[in-house]
Design an enzyme around this catalytic site. Structure first.
Site, PDB file in Angstrom:
ATOM      1  NE  ARG A  50       0.121   1.497   3.388  1.00 17.69           N
ATOM      2  CZ  ARG A  50       1.039   2.407   3.595  1.00 17.69           C
ATOM      3  NH1 ARG A  50       2.319   2.067   3.711  1.00 17.69           N
ATOM      4  NH2 ARG A  50       0.752   3.679   3.710  1.00 17.69           N
ATOM      5  N   GLY A  51       0.219   2.395  -0.128  1.00 20.38           N
ATOM      6  CA  GLY A  51       0.972   3.633  -0.333  1.00 20.38           C
ATOM      7  C   GLY A  51       1.083   3.840  -1.836  1.00 20.38           C
ATOM      8  CD  GLN A 200      -3.249   2.843   6.824  1.00 19.52           C
ATOM      9  OE1 GLN A 200      -3.834   3.270   7.824  1.00 19.52           O
ATOM     10  NE2 GLN A 200      -3.901   2.547   5.718  1.00 19.52           N
ATOM     11  CG  ASP A 241      -3.194   8.023  -1.657  1.00 22.87           C
ATOM     12  OD1 ASP A 241      -3.107   8.562  -0.539  1.00 22.87           O
ATOM     13  OD2 ASP A 241      -2.867   6.851  -1.882  1.00 22.87           O
TER      14      ASP A 241
HETATM   15  O1  MRU Z   1      -4.604   3.215   2.207  1.00 23.93           O
HETATM   16  P1  MRU Z   1      -3.123   3.419   2.091  1.00 23.93           P
HETATM   17  O2  MRU Z   1      -2.354   2.873   3.255  1.00 23.93           O
HETATM   18  O3  MRU Z   1      -2.590   2.938   0.756  1.00 23.93           O
HETATM   19  O4  MRU Z   1      -2.960   5.012   2.111  1.00 23.93           O
HETATM   20  C1  MRU Z   1      -1.674   5.559   1.986  1.00 23.93           C
HETATM   21  C2  MRU Z   1      -1.620   7.030   2.058  1.00 23.93           C
HETATM   22  O5  MRU Z   1      -2.629   7.695   2.190  1.00 23.93           O
HETATM   23  C3  MRU Z   1      -0.277   7.672   1.874  1.00 23.93           C
HETATM   24  O6  MRU Z   1      -0.172   8.844   2.632  1.00 23.93           O
HETATM   25  C4  MRU Z   1      -0.089   8.023   0.393  1.00 23.93           C
HETATM   26  O7  MRU Z   1      -0.338   6.912  -0.417  1.00 23.93           O
HETATM   27  C5  MRU Z   1       1.279   8.543   0.106  1.00 23.93           C
HETATM   28  S1  MRU Z   1       2.527   7.294   0.187  1.00 23.93           S
HETATM   29  C6  MRU Z   1       4.016   8.004  -0.179  1.00 23.93           C
END
Ligand code: MRU
Length: 354
Positions: A50-51, A200, A241
Site C-alpha cells: 500500500r501507499g 498505518q 495519493d
Molecule cells: O490506504 P493506504 O495505506 O494505501 O494510504 C496511503 C496514504 O494515504 C499515503 O499517505 C499516500 O499513499 C502517500 S505514500 C508516499
C-alpha cells in the site's frame, strides 16, 4: 538508512515479485512471494502492499505476471492481453493515481513496440517494471533532499498515515525528509498520528522510524490539536495519493483535519509527492474518486468488535484537502509554492527534467 525492500523482483522473466506483507506489521515481518496477477490484485486490494508509489510498482509487476505466459506471436493479440491486465489491476483501488500511471506506462511501452517479437516485448515489460522501482527510490531520495531543507534543529514535525519507505521503493516521500535530515545530523522529533481505522501511522510509520533511529512519538488522531496547541509541532509533512492541477490533493482520511488544524495554529503544512502522483487531467479535487472500504475495518478492526452489530458505518479511506491549506509541495524537482496551478504545470515542462 532504510534497510528493507518494500517490494522487489526476484529472478528473470520467469521470476516473481516479493513484498513485505504490511497487514502483519509490526508484529510479524513476513515476505510474500507473488507469482500471479490475481495474488498481486489481492495484495493491493487488501493493503498487503500500500501507499501510492508502492501500489504503482506492484501494478507494473502485476502487468508482467499477467502477460508473460500469454501464448501468441501476434502483436495485436498480445496488446489486447496487456490492456485487459491493466483494466483488471486498475480495479483494485481507485484513489492513488500512481496505479493508473504505472499501468498506462506499461501499456504505452507495449504500444510503442508494435510489430516487435512478443518475447522481446515481454522482456522489456519486466525491464520497465524494474525501472519504475529503481526510479522511485531515486525520486524519493531527491524529495528527501529538498524536504530536509525545511527541517531545523530542535523542531517537532507531525505526519499522518504512512508516506514512508513502506509506501515506496525506498525512503518514502514525507519520511524521506526525516531520513535525510537525520543523516545531516539535525535533531528533531516526529509525532506520528495513529491513523484510524487501519493504523498505518501506529503500525507502519513508527515501526520504520524507530528502526532507523528517528525519534518518534505516537499519538492518536484526536491528539493532534493538543500537541499543536502545546507548541510541540513546527511543521507538518504528509504524502498524497493524487494531486490535481490546482493543488487540491487526496490523502489518507484525517489529513484534511490535520491541515485545517495546522492553518489555525500557523504551522506550515507540506505535501511530499513524486510527479507520478500529480494528475493534471483533473482540474480540482472534486473529481478524485474516493475509495470506500468495508464497515468491519471500523467496527471490528484487528479482530475485536468495538461497535454494536448492525450499526451503520461510513468508511471513506481518503479525504480531499483544498490547496489553500498547503504551504508547499515537496517534489523530486524542487519545492513548489503557490500559485500551484502554474508551479505544478511547470514540473512537467522539458525544463523540469534538466
Ligand atoms: O490506504 P493506504 O495505506 O494505501 O494510504 C496511503 C496514504 O494515504 C499515503 O499517505 C499516500 O499513499 C502517500 S505514500 C508516499
Amino acid at each position: 538508512m532504510t534497510t528493507f525492500n518494500t517490494i522487489e523482483w526476484v529472478g528473470g522473466l520467469d521470476g516473481y515479485a516479493r513484498l513485505i506483507d504490511q497487514t502483519l506489521l509490526p508484529n510479524e515481518f513476513r515476505l510474500l512471494d507473488v507469482h500471479d496477477v490475481e495474488t498481486m490484485w489481492e495484495a493491493i486490494k487488501t493493503l498487503r502492499v500500500r501507499g501510492a508509489p508502492a501500489i504503482g510498482i506492484a501494478a507494473a509487476m502485476g502487468m508482467v505476471l499477467a502477460t508473460r505466459n500469454v501464448q501468441t506471436e501476434d502483436s495485436a493479440e498480445f496488446r489486447a492481453a496487456v490492456d485487459r491486465a491493466a483494466q483488471y489491476l486498475n480495479s483494485a483501488r481507485p484513489t492513488a493515481v500512481n496505479l493508473f500511471w504505472a499501468t498506462q506506462r506499461m501499456q504505452r511501452l507495449v504500444a510503442s513496440m508494435e510489430g516487435a517479437p512478443v518475447q522481446a516485448v515481454k522482456q522489456r515489460m519486466l525491464d520497465e517494471a524494474i525501472a519504475i522501482l529503481e526510479e522511485d527510490a531515486a525520486v524519493c531520495r531527491a524529495i528527501g533532499e529538498y524536504g530536509a531543507q525545511l527541517i531545523e534543529d530542535g523542531q517537532g514535525w507531525l505526519t499522518h498515515c504512512n508516506a514512508g519507505a513502506l509506501a515506496t521503493a525506498r525512503w518514502g516521500t514525507a519520511t524521506a525528509a526525516f531520513y535525510v535530515a537525520m543523516e545531516q545530523g539535525k535533531r528533531f522529533h516526529v509525532y506520528a498520528d495513529e491513523t484510524r481505522p487501519l493504523l498505518q501511522g501506529a503500525r507502519l510509520t513508527t515501526w520504520e522510524l524507530q528502526r532507523a533511529g528517528v525519534p518518534v512519538t505516537l499519538i492518536t488522531d484526536n491528539m493532534a490539536a493538543t500537541v499543536m496547541a502545546q507548541g510541540r509541532v513546527q511543521g507538518v509533512i504528509v504524502g498524497a495519493d493524487r494531486v490535481t492541477a490546482n493543488g487540491d490533493f487526496a490523502n489518507k482520511i484525517g489529513t484534511l483535519g490535520v491541515a485545517i488544524l495546522a492553518k489555525e495554529f500557523g504551522i506550515p503544512f507540506y505535501v511530499a509527492v513524486p510527479r507520478s502522483t500529480i494528475d493534471l487531467s483533473l482540474p480540482d479535487g472534486s473529481g478524485i474518486p474516493i475509495e470506500e472500504r468495508k464497515p468491519e475495518e471500523v467496527t471490528e478492526g484487528f479482530g475485536k468488535r468495538t461497535a454494536p452489530a448492525g450499526v451503520d458505518v461510513y468508511n471513506p479511506a481518503f479525504d480531499v484537502t483544498p490547496h489553500r491549506y498547503v504551504t508547499a509541495f515537496v517534489t523530486e524537482c524542487g519545492i513548489v509554492r503557490p500559485p500551484f496551478a502554474e508551479g505544478l504545470r511547470r514540473l512537467f515542462s522539458a525544463q523540469a527534467d534538466k
